[in-house]
Structures are given as structure tokens and as C-alpha cells.
Design a protein around this motif. Structure first.
Motif, mmCIF file in Angstrom:
data_model
loop_
_atom_site.group_PDB
_atom_site.id
_atom_site.type_symbol
_atom_site.label_atom_id
_atom_site.label_comp_id
_atom_site.label_asym_id
_atom_site.label_seq_id
_atom_site.Cartn_x
_atom_site.Cartn_y
_atom_site.Cartn_z
ATOM 1 N N UNK A 16 0.794 -1.216 0.000
ATOM 2 C CA UNK A 16 0.000 0.000 0.000
ATOM 3 C C UNK A 16 0.827 1.265 0.000
ATOM 4 N N UNK A 17 2.024 1.200 -0.575
ATOM 5 C CA UNK A 17 2.937 2.342 -0.563
ATOM 6 C C UNK A 17 2.992 3.018 -1.925
ATOM 7 N N UNK A 18 3.163 4.322 -1.914
ATOM 8 C CA UNK A 18 3.364 5.071 -3.154
ATOM 9 C C UNK A 18 4.855 5.099 -3.486
ATOM 10 N N UNK A 19 5.179 5.489 -4.690
ATOM 11 C CA UNK A 19 6.588 5.653 -5.042
ATOM 12 C C UNK A 19 7.241 6.670 -4.122
ATOM 13 N N UNK A 20 6.525 7.722 -3.798
ATOM 14 C CA UNK A 20 7.059 8.753 -2.910
ATOM 15 C C UNK A 20 7.381 8.174 -1.528
ATOM 16 N N UNK A 21 6.499 7.317 -1.003
ATOM 17 C CA UNK A 21 6.734 6.699 0.307
ATOM 18 C C UNK A 21 8.049 5.917 0.329
ATOM 19 N N UNK A 22 8.228 5.072 -0.679
ATOM 20 C CA UNK A 22 9.413 4.210 -0.712
ATOM 21 C C UNK A 22 10.672 5.027 -0.965
ATOM 22 N N UNK A 23 10.601 5.955 -1.892
ATOM 23 C CA UNK A 23 11.774 6.783 -2.204
ATOM 24 C C UNK A 23 12.230 7.553 -0.975
ATOM 25 N N UNK A 24 11.282 8.146 -0.246
ATOM 26 C CA UNK A 24 11.617 8.881 0.977
ATOM 27 C C UNK A 24 12.246 7.969 2.023
ATOM 28 N N UNK A 25 11.698 6.755 2.146
ATOM 29 C CA UNK A 25 12.158 5.834 3.182
ATOM 30 C C UNK A 25 13.604 5.405 2.981
ATOM 31 N N UNK A 26 14.061 5.313 1.733
ATOM 32 C CA UNK A 26 15.426 4.811 1.501
ATOM 33 C C UNK A 26 16.372 5.896 0.991
ATOM 34 N N UNK A 27 15.875 7.129 0.875
ATOM 35 C CA UNK A 27 16.760 8.233 0.517
ATOM 36 C C UNK A 27 17.133 8.332 -0.934
ATOM 37 N N UNK A 28 16.179 8.045 -1.833
ATOM 38 C CA UNK A 28 16.409 8.261 -3.257
ATOM 39 C C UNK A 28 15.274 9.143 -3.786
ATOM 40 N N UNK A 29 15.377 9.578 -5.018
ATOM 41 C CA UNK A 29 14.315 10.392 -5.583
ATOM 42 C C UNK A 29 13.201 9.507 -6.150
ATOM 43 N N UNK A 30 12.012 10.076 -6.221
ATOM 44 C CA UNK A 30 10.897 9.349 -6.812
ATOM 45 C C UNK A 30 11.187 9.032 -8.277
ATOM 46 N N UNK A 31 11.854 9.942 -8.957
ATOM 47 C CA UNK A 31 12.189 9.721 -10.363
ATOM 48 C C UNK A 31 13.092 8.505 -10.536
ATOM 49 N N UNK A 32 14.049 8.345 -9.598
ATOM 50 C CA UNK A 32 14.950 7.186 -9.673
ATOM 51 C C UNK A 32 14.166 5.891 -9.490
ATOM 52 N N UNK A 33 13.249 5.887 -8.501
ATOM 53 C CA UNK A 33 12.452 4.682 -8.258
ATOM 54 C C UNK A 33 11.584 4.364 -9.472
ATOM 55 N N UNK A 34 11.023 5.379 -10.079
ATOM 56 C CA UNK A 34 10.205 5.163 -11.268
ATOM 57 C C UNK A 34 11.024 4.519 -12.383
ATOM 58 N N UNK A 35 12.272 4.948 -12.532
ATOM 59 C CA UNK A 35 13.137 4.345 -13.560
ATOM 60 C C UNK A 35 13.411 2.876 -13.232
ATOM 61 N N UNK A 36 13.615 2.564 -11.937
ATOM 62 C CA UNK A 36 13.840 1.168 -11.551
ATOM 63 C C UNK A 36 12.607 0.311 -11.884
ATOM 64 N N UNK A 37 11.414 0.852 -11.573
ATOM 65 C CA UNK A 37 10.199 0.081 -11.788
ATOM 66 C C UNK A 37 9.900 -0.110 -13.271
ATOM 67 N N UNK A 38 10.386 0.789 -14.096
ATOM 68 C CA UNK A 38 10.169 0.655 -15.532
ATOM 69 C C UNK A 38 11.371 0.027 -16.240
ATOM 70 N N UNK A 39 12.315 -0.486 -15.447
ATOM 71 C CA UNK A 39 13.506 -1.153 -15.994
ATOM 72 C C UNK A 39 14.307 -0.259 -16.935
ATOM 73 N N UNK A 40 14.288 1.032 -16.635
ATOM 74 C CA UNK A 40 15.107 1.971 -17.402
ATOM 75 C C UNK A 40 16.480 2.131 -16.777
ATOM 76 N N UNK A 41 16.608 1.630 -15.549
ATOM 77 C CA UNK A 41 17.879 1.702 -14.848
ATOM 78 C C UNK A 41 17.873 0.635 -13.764
ATOM 79 N N UNK A 42 19.027 0.040 -13.476
ATOM 80 C CA UNK A 42 19.121 -0.984 -12.435
ATOM 81 C C UNK A 42 19.748 -0.381 -11.182
ATOM 82 N N UNK A 43 19.189 -0.639 -9.998
ATOM 83 C CA UNK A 43 19.781 -0.116 -8.764
ATOM 84 C C UNK A 43 21.093 -0.820 -8.444
ATOM 85 N N UNK A 44 22.014 -0.113 -7.804
ATOM 86 C CA UNK A 44 23.249 -0.773 -7.375
ATOM 87 C C UNK A 44 22.932 -1.649 -6.158
ATOM 88 N N UNK A 45 23.939 -2.392 -5.670
ATOM 89 C CA UNK A 45 23.689 -3.367 -4.609
ATOM 90 C C UNK A 45 23.201 -2.702 -3.330
#
Length: 350
Positions: A16-45
Motif C-alpha cells: 500500500x505504498x506510493x513511489x514517494x513513500x518508498x523513495x523517501x524511506x530509503x533516501x532516493x528520488x521518486x524519479x529514480x524509483x520510477x526508472x527502476x520500476x520501468x527497468x530503465x535503470x538498475x539499482x546498485x547493490x
């Protein structure tokens, strides 16, 4: 390894989390998370580990979710009322997909010897009622009411899990297949009679719609459930008598189905007229029984046990709670609310 986007988005929606919720929780931008979810970029370890921790899963589950058969975001069979909000049922569908993903990891470690098999039929060739009669025959279900449908589903290797959808969700259940084994998610806040009808309805989907779902799928699953729980050959003579609320209450206690489903069964079988059906509903409404029927708490509860059996089987092999959680793809035993040994813990409410 393919991208993690599909499973990442599904895991987020399931909580039940928004992209904003998760991005804030781990210290990344919402735009970065959106790219991960759309497989436009892979997160580092490091980011991957933080994402997994925030979502209550292991990095391995995020990385290897694609090993399941079919896409993780495939549609589920869902019993929902017309007023259910799309945001609610999408979240619940995501929860079911995550349950399917966690279960698939454990199915590789635990051999489930099902005493029964789920037959599958094409609804074009076989009516829902005929399919229900054949299933009762193949499973050797005794004549009369089915006293514990979950026991029969456990024996057929159906993983039934209760989840608190909340009283406002207006969704009763969902089902999917995990390879050779199906999973069913039902609303723990529903009364027993509604749970039984939902279980029978979802079983109807598994029997009739394993390959193809058409626009009549819900009606077909309803017809299957009615025949499974209230076989026409057995209940029709009983329903021919004068129908009163007291009669319906007695029948509810015997058959384990709601008074309203009994009214619908009588109408479908032609033992009451449309006017008699309408009058019975008016009487139920006048007594406040349409929203909360009496005697539901007097019915034997439906208690699924297969998930607990899987956990106990792993525990008997020497695995502790942490190892079972890791094996299933949960970040910790605290997140493993399904495959745990001991008293069951409620899942999160919507």
C-alpha cells in the motif's frame, strides 16, 4: 537476469505504498524509483538492499522474481463487489502476486503430496453445475453439506491464506496458480458463511478458468459455488416448502451458507417466484439482516492449514524461523506472516 521492475512495483503496491513513500524511506528520488520500476535503470547493490528492506523482502526475491511461470503481474481471478475501489483491488491483487511469489520459492523445497487433484474443465463444453458435480464425485465428498471446505482444499494442495482486507474493501477473495499449485487469498474479516461461498467461488475459477477467462466468468463461478455447496438434487425438495426467515435460518445452520444465498438458490431452482424472493429480501432488510445475518458465528469456522503445514515441514528439517523467512524471500521472520510456526499472525489491513 532480467529487470526487477515488475516485481519491485508489485511488492510496493502490496504494501500500500506510493513511489514517494518508498523513495523517501530509503533516501532516493521518486524519479529514480520510477526508472527502476520501468527497468530503465538498475539499482546498485546498496540501493537494492535498501529497497528490499523497505518492502520486507530479500534482494534475491527482487532479483529473481522472473523465475516464476508467467509474468508476476498477471491478472487474478477476483471476487469483488461492484463498488470496490480500483485502488483497493489492485493492492490486493499485488498481495496475491507476492504470496504466489513467496510460495513458489518454498514449493521448490517442500514436496506437497496432494490427496486430491483439481480437475479443470472448459466452460464451453461443461456447465459450471456439471463441473461442480464431477468435482464432488472425484473428491468423494459425502452427500449433504460440506462441513469444512478448507480441509478439502488443503487436501488438494490449494494454499489458502486469510488476509484482513478491511470491512470497507468490498473484496471477498482472489486466486491464482503457482505452477501446479493454486493460491487463494480470502478476507479474514468476512463472516464464515461468506468465506465458504468465496472459497467455493474461487475454486470454481480454478476449475473452469485455468486457461481462459471470458465475460461470463463471474456468473460461472457463482453457479459452480452454488451447486458445490447446495447441490440441486439434494436441496430442491427441501426448498419447495413454505419459505420463512426462520426456515432460512435453520437451513443456514445446516448447509453453512448465508440466508441470502439460500434465497438465490431457491429462486434459481424455481422453488420460489420473483415476488416471493423480493418479499424475503424485504423481510431481511426490515430486521437489519441484509448487512449482518444472524447465526454466522454459530457455523464451524473455515481454518486453512496448508501454509502452517509447509512451515512445520521446513522446521522439522532443522530450519529456524529466520531461515524459513529467508527461503521464502522475506527480509525477516517478522515479515513472514504466512509461513510461520506458532500462532498465526494477522496480515496487514487495507
Amino acid at each position: 537476469m532480467t529487470g526487477i521492475g515488475e516485481v519491485l512495483e508489485t511488492a510496493r503496491r502490496a504494501r500500500g505504498l506510493s513511489q514517494h513513500d518508498v523513495a523517501d524511506a530509503i533516501g532516493i528520488t521518486q524519479a529514480a524509483l520510477s526508472r527502476y520500476e520501468h527497468d530503465l535503470r538498475a539499482p546498485d547493490r546498496d540501493v537494492l538492499s535498501r529497497l528490499a528492506e523497505a518492502l520486507g523482502v530479500t534482494p534475491s526475491l527482487l532479483e529473481h522474481g522472473e523465475r516464476m511461470e508467467g509474468g508476476i503481474a498477471v491478472g487474478s481471478h477476483m471476487r469483488r463487489r461492484a463498488t470496490a475501489r480500483p485502488t483497493v483491488w489492485r493492492e490486493l491483487e499485488a498481495r496475491l502476486n507476492m504470496l504466489r511469489l513467496h510460495a513458489s520459492r518454498l514449493m521448490e523445497e517442500v514436496s506437497i503430496r496432494a490427496d486430491r487433484q483439481i480437475p479443470t474443465f472448459d466452460p464451453i463444453d461443461t456447465s459450471p453445475e456439471a463441473a461442480a458435480r464431477m468435482l464432488r464425485a472425484q473428491w468423494r465428498i459425502p452427500v449433504g453439506p460440506i462441513h469444512s471446505l478448507t480441509n478439502w482444499l488443503d487436501a488438494a494442495g490449494v494454499l489458502v491464506v486469510e488476509d484482513d482486507f478491511g470491512t470497507a474493501a468490498r473484496v471477498d477473495g482472489l486466486s491464482q496458480w503457482v505452477g501446479a499449485y493454486p493460491v487463494v487469498l480470502i478476507n479474514s474479516s468476512a463472516p464464515t458463511d461468506r468465506k465458504r461461498l468465496t472459497l467455493a467461488h474461487e475454486l470454481g475459477h480454478l476449475v473452469l478458468h485455468s486457461e481462459y477467462v471470458d465475460e461470463d466468468a463471474e456468473l460461472q463461478a457463482n453457479a459452480f459455488a452454488a451447486e458445490l455447496l447446495m447441490p440441486a438434487a439434494e436441496i430442491t425438495p427441501i426448498l419447495r416448502g413454505r419459505m420463512t426467515l426462520d426456515t432460512l435460518l435453520d437451513l443456514k445452520r445446516y448447509w453453512g451458507t448465508s440466508m441470502q444465498s439460500l434465497i438465490e438458490r431457491a429462486f434459481t431452482l424455481g422453488t420460489i417466484t420473483a415476488q416471493e424472493r423480493s418479499n424475503l429480501y424485504k423481510r431481511l432488510s426490515a430486521r437489519g439482516m441484509r448487512t449482518q445475518e444472524p447465526a454466522s458465528n454459530q457455523l464451524a469456522p473455515e481454518v486453512p492449514r496448508l501454509a502452517r503445514h509447509i512451515a512445520e515441514s521446513l522446521h522439522s528439517k532443522g530450519l529456524d524461523a529466520g531461515e524459513i523467512a529467508q527461503l521464502a524471500g522475506f527480509s525477516s521472520p517478522r515479515e513472514n506472516l504466512v509461513f510461520s510456526v506458532g500462532e498465526p499472525r494477522p496480515l496487514h489491513a487495507v
